[in-house]
Write a protein that holds these residues in place. Structure first.
Motif: not given
Length: 157
Positions: A113-120
């Protein structure tokens, strides 16, 4: 000494994705709030510049991490000397809504949705935390925050 760098690589609508390097070693992704010319409390990433790293053992967040990581944790890694900012910690989280102006660690990233997220995030934190502590203890306590050469613009709305 090897330079510690946070290099900004992409902007989302409300987020900034960065790489954390110690020398030439890529250590993890970082997620911050948006880059803004004027600071909005809790919604703005730290400005480009050179700052100091230290272990903070007295802030409230330290009390949350000590029991969570008893063998690892020796204090929150704090970025200090940032004008008009205080208590900026490198910590765990996945979404820009969890940053409150702090860099969040991530093993990989995605855009939604147009934004970044980081995982783990916890895995990245457990990897990078002892590396940064070792650098701080060696006297290598400076971090440079800079824009990458190909900083991607926010997605079209």
């Amino acid at each position: 000494m090897e330079q510690i760098k946070i290099i900004r690589v992409a902007q989302g609508k409300n987020s900034t994705l960065s790489h954390l390097y110690i020398g030439s070693l890529f250590c993890c992704y970082l997620l911050e709030d948006s880059i803004r010319m004027e600071k909005i409390q809790g919604l703005t990433c730290i400005p480009e510049g050179e700052y100091r790293l230290r272990l903070n053992t007295w802030a409230g967040m330290n009390a949350k991490y000590t029991p969570k990581y008893p063998r690892l944790h020796r204090g929150m890694i704090e970025i200090t000397g940032i004008p008009n900012y205080s208590l900026v910690f490198i910590h765990i989280g996945n979404y820009h809504t969890q940053t409150v102006g702090c860099p969040l660690t991530g093993s990989y990233w995605q855009r939604l949705d147009g934004d970044y997220q980081v995982l783990h995030s916890a895995a990245a934190y457990k990897y990078v935390y002892p590396l940064l502590v070792e650098e701080i203890e060696r006297g290598n306590d400076r971090v440079v925050v800079e824009k990458g050469t190909q900083l991607a613009s926010p997605p079209e709305l």
